[in-house]
Design a protein around this motif. Structure first.
Motif, short mmCIF file in Angstrom:
data_model
loop_
_atom_site.label_atom_id
_atom_site.label_comp_id
_atom_site.label_asym_id
_atom_site.label_seq_id
_atom_site.Cartn_x
_atom_site.Cartn_y
_atom_site.Cartn_z
N LYS A 169 -13.68 3.51 5.15
CA LYS A 169 -14.32 3.70 6.45
C LYS A 169 -13.81 2.70 7.48
CE LYS A 169 -18.71 5.53 4.67
NZ LYS A 169 -20.17 5.26 4.53
N SER A 170 -13.64 1.45 7.05
CA SER A 170 -13.21 0.40 7.99
C SER A 170 -11.72 0.43 8.27
CB SER A 170 -13.60 -0.97 7.44
OG SER A 170 -12.85 -1.28 6.27
N GLY A 171 -10.97 1.18 7.47
CA GLY A 171 -9.52 1.23 7.66
C GLY A 171 -8.76 0.19 6.86
N GLU A 172 -9.48 -0.65 6.10
CA GLU A 172 -8.79 -1.64 5.26
C GLU A 172 -7.99 -0.96 4.16
OE1 GLU A 172 -11.29 -5.42 4.54
OE2 GLU A 172 -12.75 -3.87 5.03
N VAL A 173 -8.53 0.14 3.63
CA VAL A 173 -7.79 0.96 2.68
C VAL A 173 -7.29 2.19 3.42
CG1 VAL A 173 -7.99 2.46 0.67
CG2 VAL A 173 -8.98 0.18 0.61
N LYS A 174 -6.00 2.37 3.45
CA LYS A 174 -5.37 3.53 4.08
C LYS A 174 -4.97 4.50 2.97
CE LYS A 174 -3.59 0.92 8.03
NZ LYS A 174 -4.33 -0.31 7.70
N LEU A 175 -5.70 5.60 2.91
CA LEU A 175 -5.47 6.57 1.85
C LEU A 175 -4.04 7.07 1.90
CD1 LEU A 175 -8.80 8.56 2.18
CD2 LEU A 175 -8.21 6.87 0.43
N GLY A 176 -3.40 7.08 0.72
CA GLY A 176 -2.02 7.52 0.63
C GLY A 176 -1.01 6.44 0.94
N GLU A 177 -1.46 5.24 1.32
CA GLU A 177 -0.55 4.14 1.65
C GLU A 177 -0.89 2.86 0.90
OE1 GLU A 177 0.19 3.53 5.81
OE2 GLU A 177 -0.38 5.58 6.30
N THR A 178 -2.19 2.56 0.77
CA THR A 178 -2.60 1.30 0.17
C THR A 178 -2.32 1.27 -1.33
OG1 THR A 178 -4.33 0.96 1.82
CG2 THR A 178 -4.58 -0.20 -0.26
N GLN A 179 -1.72 0.16 -1.79
CA GLN A 179 -1.45 -0.02 -3.22
C GLN A 179 -2.57 -0.81 -3.86
OE1 GLN A 179 2.23 -1.20 -4.79
NE2 GLN A 179 3.48 -0.01 -3.37
N LEU A 180 -2.94 -0.41 -5.07
CA LEU A 180 -3.98 -1.07 -5.85
C LEU A 180 -3.36 -1.77 -7.04
CD1 LEU A 180 -7.08 -1.43 -6.51
CD2 LEU A 180 -6.87 0.67 -7.84
N ASP A 181 -3.71 -3.04 -7.23
CA ASP A 181 -3.23 -3.79 -8.40
C ASP A 181 -3.96 -3.31 -9.64
OD1 ASP A 181 -2.45 -5.65 -10.28
OD2 ASP A 181 -3.90 -7.15 -9.59
N ILE A 182 -3.21 -2.80 -10.59
CA ILE A 182 -3.80 -2.31 -11.85
C ILE A 182 -3.20 -3.06 -13.04
CG2 ILE A 182 -4.43 -0.02 -11.01
CD1 ILE A 182 -1.79 0.99 -12.23
N SER A 183 -2.63 -4.24 -12.78
CA SER A 183 -1.93 -4.96 -13.84
C SER A 183 -2.84 -5.40 -14.97
CB SER A 183 -1.22 -6.18 -13.24
OG SER A 183 -2.16 -7.06 -12.63
N GLU A 184 -4.14 -5.51 -14.70
CA GLU A 184 -5.08 -5.93 -15.74
C GLU A 184 -6.01 -4.79 -16.13
OE1 GLU A 184 -7.01 -9.63 -15.05
OE2 GLU A 184 -5.26 -10.54 -14.14
N SER A 185 -5.61 -3.57 -15.83
CA SER A 185 -6.45 -2.40 -16.11
C SER A 185 -6.11 -1.78 -17.46
CB SER A 185 -6.27 -1.36 -15.00
OG SER A 185 -6.58 -1.91 -13.73
N ILE A 186 -6.95 -0.87 -17.88
CA ILE A 186 -6.77 -0.16 -19.14
C ILE A 186 -6.49 1.30 -18.83
CG2 ILE A 186 -7.80 0.49 -21.34
CD1 ILE A 186 -7.31 -2.47 -21.10
N PHE A 187 -5.42 1.85 -19.41
CA PHE A 187 -5.08 3.26 -19.26
C PHE A 187 -5.57 3.99 -20.49
CE2 PHE A 187 -2.11 6.89 -19.57
CZ PHE A 187 -2.37 7.46 -18.33
#
Length: 847
Positions: A82-100
């Motif tokens: 909503k605030s524009g901090e996350v731009k859908l389709g552009e913003t990258q999310l760090d998933i280096s410590e995530s579980i797949f």
């Protein structure tokens, strides 16, 4: 160091050791954030546990995986969108410590997540709202058959006609016709592939391609199915979607896993997905394309997510041949139709903005978008009411003719819509607030937290003319009465409103002069007088992690809590406490994470006022921040000038009663009680409680393992001797000893901790070190920077804290950020930095 912004400062990770093998199974160490929005089938619920909105990871190869977020993480992500901090389709999310996981989900670790805005996602054809909604756009519909031979029974010719109106059964109302009509020719849907011979040869009917997928509709997740369709289209056409297409529609035979939806879309994307016969409903088609355009849902008067039936982004029309409805006022402001987007580069007479706080009254004559082609006098079709926040109002005339002839709700009425964010310029949920007939008004008592009401009045609606017109007044002020002179404004007999006068606008409106008392004092209606304030108000705007914030107000004399707040949702909150007893109080705001409420994870702030007078305001603090304030005697009456302008009976009684009683009590009690009680209780109890409770709670909560030994030794000795002499001797000793011996790490902590609880320097320096290591992960720290940092640290922390602090900070540097890591050799004499290559590093092993 703090002057350099971090590209990753939107949020911080928990300070905890690396998770070792948690990276196993991940395709890559970051992914693009995209959002799916579902449209529910009327009368059904969604099986999907994430509800109407779900976030996904978009991989470099175009495949997707569901993001498994906690409730708090999802709320934070939605707020950032909503605030524009996350731009859908552009913003990258760090998933280096995530579980797949095997069910095609990426599970983030608990706590805050890290994002970075980069270039647009691979394979996407992103554009501005104006670019997406104007011109000729090439479409493709994909008829899908799965491994079970589940496939839509409709022929490709029928599908082509239902969507593009190509003539199979003379479908008069379809996606192509409705978008063209609502835009008055600005948006043209095309299935002309004459310059794409491979595509033209592959399609079975105009605009319709058939593919077989290696997936099972009855068993596989929606992400797996969608990825399989994308792969099949890419292989058949030898392209990478979206390729030459602006929008691609996937048509499924039905839904068998996580159902309850008619269709879904990627926000700001190019793909929409439909199940069963829903693909043929014009309302569903346009609704899903609206999400591709960047529109959020439109909620109704009942507060549900999409129950606004005045526009297509509510729960739309679910019929093939009934679909003449366009978008609501907020979406029409956002879209490029009708003279361009709202607040565009060029002035647009059809979209007008007004700020009631600077223009207290204004009038407009509106024309509905259904007759936009007849609007020769350029009347507005949308009026935006600026609130000073991102939650603005939008007003329109919902004329039920032409492309808007079949809307379900509020035909030929004035509609009032408010957005939940984005200022009406980007993706946001909207809600219908009112629909008005001639003579009706929509009023809010506290417009944009100003304390004053505003009103939108439908003066008249004339549907006999062409185009039909509707006239509105937007009025901001206390009483909202029409007037031509002050004589028209009768006294409202409310002393604390002040004097009523006529504000000569167009039209004139009666307003009150406001609170007659001085700032910081309180108006008493019963006695028609002003007295010292005994009322405190807390205003809080949370960051994106509202659950971490809490506050309390305690009376200093006995530690009694007279008010507190916690468990907040994201947004604005206020609380007022009245009739406080005379004395001194302390307001304290806390952040469980220790990073305040601004600005890494949203623009939070707080303000504490005493009858309108600001006591303290802030946003950036560590784990807590405290402010002391005093409530004076409540019997001191302040002079005002308003009673002379009041009616005759008001001044008659007030001078008689007021001077008789108050002077007696003031002279008798106030000088006696105030000096006797307050100085006695405050110095005795406050130094005892403050050092005892604050360091204990803070050191227990913030670091997990570090404070085990330190809090035992530190509070034991200093609080014993220090609180006794603190009020008398501290100002004498502290300025002398502290500047003299700052480089000595053994002496400084013995002096500073009694006056400065260790939690604040520890939390602040912890954050400073973490930010420093994030800012300079691939370079040596310069010697003069280290010297300054060492001097700062030695003033607050003993050596063992320094070592613990550095080790935790080093463990917190995520490995995905760089291919090298700084390792620090620490001793009392100085710091040394070394660089270790990735292949030489072992997790949690430091020199």
């Amino acid at each position: 160091l703090l002057t350099f912004p971090s590209v990753l400062s939107i949020s911080e990770l928990h300070l905890q050791p690396l998770r070792g093998t948690s990276l196993q199974g991940l395709k890559q160490k970051s992914c693009i954030v995209q959002q799916i929005v579902f449209l529910r089938i009327p009368g059904q619920g969604l099986d999907n546990p994430d509800g109407d909105i779900m976030f996904e990871c978009l991989w470099n190869d175009g495949a997707t995986s569901v993001l498994d977020l906690s409730k708090e993480q999802k709320a934070a992500m939605e707020s950032m969108v909503k605030s524009g901090e996350v731009k859908l389709g552009e913003t990258q999310l760090d998933i280096s410590e995530s579980i797949f996981s095997g069910d095609d989900k990426v599970s983030l670790p608990n706590g805050k997540f890290r994002i970075e805005n980069t270039e647009r996602a691979p394979g996407r054809n992103l554009a501005t709202t104006s670019d997406r909604t104007s011109g000729t756009k090439r479409f493709l519909a994909v008829k899908v058959k799965d491994v079970n031979n589940y496939v839509l029974p409709d022929t490709t010719a029928a599908i082509s006609d239902n969507i593009f109106g190509t003539g199979e059964h003379d479908d008069a109302i379809n996606l192509k016709s409705q978008l063209y009509d609502c835009s008055f020719g600005e948006l043209n849907v095309s299935v002309d592939y004459s310059n794409l011979p491979d595509v033209e040869n592959a399609v079975s009917s105009p605009g319709v391609l058939e593919v077989d997928i290696n997936a099972n509709l009855a068993l596989d997740s929606i992400g797996t199915i969608r990825s399989a369709i994308t792969t099949a289209v890419n292989d058949k056409l030898d392209i990478t979607l979206p390729g030459p297409f602006d929008h691609v529609m996937y048509l499924l035979e039905g839904c068998y896993v996580d159902c309850g939806w008619a269709a879904y879309a990627i926000v700001d994307g190019w793909v929409t997905v439909y199940q069963g016969v829903n693909y043929a409903a014009v309302g569903v088609q346009v609704h899903e394309l609206g999400h591709n355009f960047g529109f959020g849902h439109s909620g109704g008067l009942d507060g549900q997510a999409y129950s606004d039936h005045t526009g297509m982004m509510g729960n739309p029309l679910f019929e093939d041949e009934v679909g003449k409805m366009c978008f609501n006022a907020a979406k029409n402001w956002q879209i490029s139709w009708y003279g361009g987007v709202g607040e565009g580069d060029e002035p647009n007479p059809y979209k007008v903005k007004v700020d009631p706080q600077t223009n207290r009254s204004s009038s407009f004559e509106l024309v509905g978008i259904g007759e936009f082609d007849k609007n020769n006098d350029q009347h507005p079709v949308v009026v935006k009411i600026e609130t000073g926040t991102d939650k603005d109002y939008f007003v329109a005339f919902n004329r039920a003719v032409g492309p808007n002839a079949e809307n379900v709700e509020a035909d030929n009425e004035i509609t009032v819509v408010q957005v939940e964010g984005g200022n009406g310029l980007s993706y946001a949920q909207s809600y219908l607030k009112a629909h008005l007939l001639a003579g009706e008004s929509y009023t809010e008592d506290n417009f944009a937290n100003t304390g004053e009401p505003f009103s939108i009045k439908a003066k008249y609606i004339d549907i006999s003319s062409e185009p039909a017109t509707a006239s509105i007044d937007i009025i901001f002020g206390a009483d909202l009465l029409y007037c031509t002179s002050d004589a028209d404004c009768l006294d409202d007999n409310i002393y604390c409103n002040g004097v009523e006068t006529c504000d000569m606008g167009t039209p004139g409106v009666c307003v009150s002069s406001g609170d007659p008392c001085q700032l910081g004092s309180k108006c008493i209606e019963e006695s028609q007088s002003c007295t010292s304030c005994d009322e405190v108000t807390v205003h809080l705007t949370t960051d994106n992690y509202a659950g971490e914030t809490s506050w309390d107000i305690k009376k200093d004399s006995d530690g009694t809590t007279i008010g507190s707040g916690s468990g907040f949702s994201i947004g604005y909150h206020t609380a007022t406490f009245s009739n406080l007893q005379e004395g001194t109080y302390t307001f304290t705001i806390y952040d469980a994470w220790g990073d305040g409420i601004c600005c890494c994870c949203g623009d939070g702030s707080y303000e504490v006022t005493l009858c309108g007078n600001t006591l303290v305001q802030g946003s950036s603090f560590g784990q807590s921040e405290s402010t002391q304030f005093t409530i004076e005697s409540g019997s001191t009456f302040l002079p005002t000038t308003n009673p002379t302008q009041k009616p005759t009976n008001t001044p008659t009684k007030q001078p008689t009663n007021t001077p008789t009683n108050p002077p007696t009590s003031i002279s008798t009690n106030l000088p006696t009680n105030a000096p006797t009680n307050r100085p006695t209780s405050m110095p005795t109890k406050q130094p005892t409680n403050t050092p005892t409770s604050s360091p204990t709670a803070a050191l227990t909560t913030n670091p997990t393992n570090m404070p085990t030994k330190q809090p035992t030794n530190t509070p034991t000795n200093p609080p014993t001797s220090t609180p006794t002499k603190h009020p008398t001797n501290t100002p004498t000793k502290q300025p002398t000893s502290t500047p003299t011996n700052p480089p000595n790490p053994l002496n400084s902590p013995q002096i500073c901790p009694p006056n400065s609880p260790q939690i604040r320097p520890l939390a602040a320096l912890h954050l400073l070190l973490q930010q420093t290591l994030h800012l300079f992960p691939q370079m040596y720290l310069l010697q003069h920077q280290l010297s300054a940092l060492r001097l700062l640290l030695y003033q607050f922390l003993p050596p063992q804290h320094l070592l613990q602090l550095f080790l935790i900070s080093m463990c917190s540097v995520p490995p995905w950020m760089v291919n090298q890591r700084i390792v620090i050799n620490l001793n009392i004499q100085g710091f040394k930095c070394a660089r270790v290559k990735e292949k030489e590093r072992t997790a949690n092993v430091f020199q």
